[in-house]
Design a protein around this motif. Sequence first.
Motif, short mmCIF file in Angstrom:
data_model
loop_
_atom_site.label_atom_id
_atom_site.label_comp_id
_atom_site.label_asym_id
_atom_site.label_seq_id
_atom_site.Cartn_x
_atom_site.Cartn_y
_atom_site.Cartn_z
N MET A 180 1.87 -5.23 1.38
CA MET A 180 0.66 -5.85 1.93
C MET A 180 -0.43 -5.93 0.86
N ILE A 181 -0.60 -4.83 0.13
CA ILE A 181 -1.66 -4.79 -0.89
C ILE A 181 -1.36 -5.78 -2.01
N GLU A 182 -0.08 -5.89 -2.40
CA GLU A 182 0.29 -6.80 -3.49
C GLU A 182 0.24 -8.26 -3.05
N SER A 183 0.54 -8.55 -1.79
CA SER A 183 0.66 -9.93 -1.33
C SER A 183 -0.63 -10.52 -0.79
N PHE A 184 -1.53 -9.69 -0.34
CA PHE A 184 -2.74 -10.20 0.31
C PHE A 184 -3.98 -9.60 -0.34
N PRO A 185 -5.11 -10.33 -0.26
CA PRO A 185 -6.36 -9.72 -0.71
C PRO A 185 -6.68 -8.51 0.17
N LEU A 186 -7.40 -7.57 -0.39
CA LEU A 186 -7.70 -6.32 0.31
C LEU A 186 -8.36 -6.56 1.66
#
Length: 169
Positions: free
Chosen positions: A112-118
Amino acid sequence: MAALLHLFSTQPRRVLGLVALACVAMLAYGLYLQHVEGLEPCPMCIVQRYAMILVALLAGVGAFVSRPGTRNALVLGAGAFAVFGAFTAARQSWLQWFPPEVLTCGRDFYGMIESFPLKRAVPMIFRGSGDCSVIDWTFLGLSIANWSFLVFVAFTATAALLWWRRPRG
């Protein structure tokens, strides 16, 4: 009971050391369940692990700090992370008791952290997924999330007692 309260005011470093050891034991058991028993943690489990790590670190440092003011600040921090962990565990328990009608395959925390903005990843983590509502393990009728909630509440109560019984002045 009075002896226990006396311990909080006379030996806060020992109490914090016990909290840190309890956190390490909980984390070790979580890793055992993951790596030996094959239970994969959901995003909410991972958030609870981070909260547990932060409680352990702050309590562990507080056990070695001799200055009461610094120790009191560490107790407040540990208590805040314990409240956060309890909130996350309560939310996961709620999802387990009342699973959503539409189950989705959840992504892992790092994905999630790698694929989407925080700002998009953080709400996704707390929304949970079908994986967060699954109960893979129970002890005495309670799931991992239920036990985690109880432990975080105990750590919150311990931090509150340490703060209330702190040396003043």
